[in-house]
Scaffold this motif. Sequence first.
Motif, PDB file in Angstrom:
ATOM      1  N   LEU A 270       1.519  14.300   4.635  1.00  0.00           N
ATOM      2  CA  LEU A 270       2.484  13.637   5.170  1.00  0.00           C
ATOM      3  C   LEU A 270       1.851  13.634   6.625  1.00  0.00           C
ATOM      4  N   GLN A 271       1.664  14.523   7.128  1.00  0.00           N
ATOM      5  CA  GLN A 271       1.130  14.710   8.605  1.00  0.00           C
ATOM      6  C   GLN A 271      -0.027  13.715   8.850  1.00  0.00           C
ATOM      7  N   ALA A 272      -0.856  13.617   7.764  1.00  0.00           N
ATOM      8  CA  ALA A 272      -2.036  12.520   7.886  1.00  0.00           C
ATOM      9  C   ALA A 272      -1.803  11.158   7.640  1.00  0.00           C
ATOM     10  N   ILE A 273      -0.628  10.872   6.859  1.00  0.00           N
ATOM     11  CA  ILE A 273      -0.546   9.328   6.520  1.00  0.00           C
ATOM     12  C   ILE A 273       0.646   8.783   7.486  1.00  0.00           C
ATOM     13  N   LEU A 274       1.619   9.659   7.799  1.00  0.00           N
ATOM     14  CA  LEU A 274       2.583   8.996   8.280  1.00  0.00           C
ATOM     15  C   LEU A 274       2.440   8.274   9.619  1.00  0.00           C
ATOM     16  N   PRO A 275       1.417   8.443  10.574  1.00  0.00           N
ATOM     17  CA  PRO A 275       0.878   7.832  11.560  1.00  0.00           C
ATOM     18  C   PRO A 275       0.427   6.410  11.340  1.00  0.00           C
ATOM     19  N   CYS A 276      -0.062   6.144  10.195  1.00  0.00           N
ATOM     20  CA  CYS A 276      -0.680   4.917   9.730  1.00  0.00           C
ATOM     21  C   CYS A 276       0.238   4.012   9.497  1.00  0.00           C
ATOM     22  N   GLN A 277       0.308   2.815  10.327  1.00  0.00           N
ATOM     23  CA  GLN A 277       1.255   1.728  10.483  1.00  0.00           C
ATOM     24  C   GLN A 277       1.024   0.946   9.110  1.00  0.00           C
ATOM     25  N   ARG A 278       0.127   0.694   8.298  1.00  0.00           N
ATOM     26  CA  ARG A 278      -0.319   0.163   7.161  1.00  0.00           C
ATOM     27  C   ARG A 278       0.391   0.885   5.971  1.00  0.00           C
ATOM     28  N   LEU A 279       0.749   2.172   5.636  1.00  0.00           N
ATOM     29  CA  LEU A 279       1.547   2.872   4.876  1.00  0.00           C
ATOM     30  C   LEU A 279       2.827   1.966   4.651  1.00  0.00           C
ATOM     31  N   GLU A 280       3.056   1.579   3.527  1.00  0.00           N
ATOM     32  CA  GLU A 280       4.433   0.756   3.340  1.00  0.00           C
ATOM     33  C   GLU A 280       5.414   1.732   2.290  1.00  0.00           C
ATOM     34  N   ALA A 281       4.844   2.643   1.644  1.00  0.00           N
ATOM     35  CA  ALA A 281       5.634   3.541   0.784  1.00  0.00           C
ATOM     36  C   ALA A 281       4.924   4.892   0.414  1.00  0.00           C
ATOM     37  N   ILE A 282       5.674   5.797   0.332  1.00  0.00           N
ATOM     38  CA  ILE A 282       5.155   7.107  -0.174  1.00  0.00           C
ATOM     39  C   ILE A 282       6.004   7.411  -1.680  1.00  0.00           C
TER      40      ILE A 282
ATOM     41  N   ILE B  77       0.960  -1.146   0.082  1.00  0.00           N
ATOM     42  CA  ILE B  77      -0.141   0.119   0.218  1.00  0.00           C
ATOM     43  C   ILE B  77       1.007   1.128  -0.113  1.00  0.00           C
ATOM     44  N   CYS B  78       0.647   2.071  -1.070  1.00  0.00           N
ATOM     45  CA  CYS B  78       1.373   3.308  -1.124  1.00  0.00           C
ATOM     46  C   CYS B  78       0.492   4.625  -1.497  1.00  0.00           C
ATOM     47  N   VAL B  79       0.946   5.533  -0.939  1.00  0.00           N
ATOM     48  CA  VAL B  79      -0.079   6.792  -1.191  1.00  0.00           C
ATOM     49  C   VAL B  79       1.042   7.914  -1.813  1.00  0.00           C
ATOM     50  N   ARG B  80       0.407   8.332  -2.865  1.00  0.00           N
ATOM     51  CA  ARG B  80       1.278   9.513  -3.373  1.00  0.00           C
ATOM     52  C   ARG B  80       0.602  10.719  -3.215  1.00  0.00           C
ATOM     53  N   ILE B  81       1.719  11.423  -2.587  1.00  0.00           N
ATOM     54  CA  ILE B  81       1.316  12.713  -1.933  1.00  0.00           C
ATOM     55  C   ILE B  81       1.324  13.919  -3.163  1.00  0.00           C
ATOM     56  N   ASN B  82       0.825  15.199  -2.667  1.00  0.00           N
ATOM     57  CA  ASN B  82       0.880  16.252  -3.518  1.00  0.00           C
ATOM     58  C   ASN B  82       2.565  16.645  -3.509  1.00  0.00           C
ATOM     59  N   GLY B  83       2.875  17.208  -4.711  1.00  0.00           N
ATOM     60  CA  GLY B  83       4.118  17.568  -5.152  1.00  0.00           C
ATOM     61  C   GLY B  83       4.762  18.366  -3.756  1.00  0.00           C
TER      62      GLY B  83
END
Length: 105
Positions: A87-99, A70-76
Motif C-alpha cells: 500500500l505504501q508503494a502503490i498509493l502515491p501512483c496516480q495511475r492506480l485505479e483500484a486495489i 489498472i488495478c493492483v492486487r496486494i498481499n492479504g
Amino acid sequence: LEERPRRSLFSCPGADERKITKAKTLGADAVVLDLEDGVALDRKDAARDLVVDTLLHDEDGISSFGSSEICVRINGLDTGEMALRDLQAILPCQRLEAIVIPKVE
C-alpha cells in the motif's frame, strides 16, 4: 464516478515484465497487476518495484494500457507488513485505479 463495465479482467504476475508488457496490448477492461499469489515470496520486493515503475511510467497523460482500468492486487491483510509495504508503494501512483484485496472474509 464513471460506471465502467468489466467484461474482461486480465491478471498478470507483478514480477513478470514480459507479461505486463503483453497485458498492455490486450485491450482488457481491467488489468490486475498481482503482488500476491502470482509472485514467489523471494520476488515480492522486485515485483512491488516493477509494479510501481509500471504505474509511474504510465502517468504521462497517454496510457500505455489504453482504456484498461489498472488495478493492483496486494498481499492479504493478514500478512501485516507485506500488505502495508504494498500500500505504501502503490498509493502515491496516480495511475492506480483500484486495489484488489485478496481472501477477504
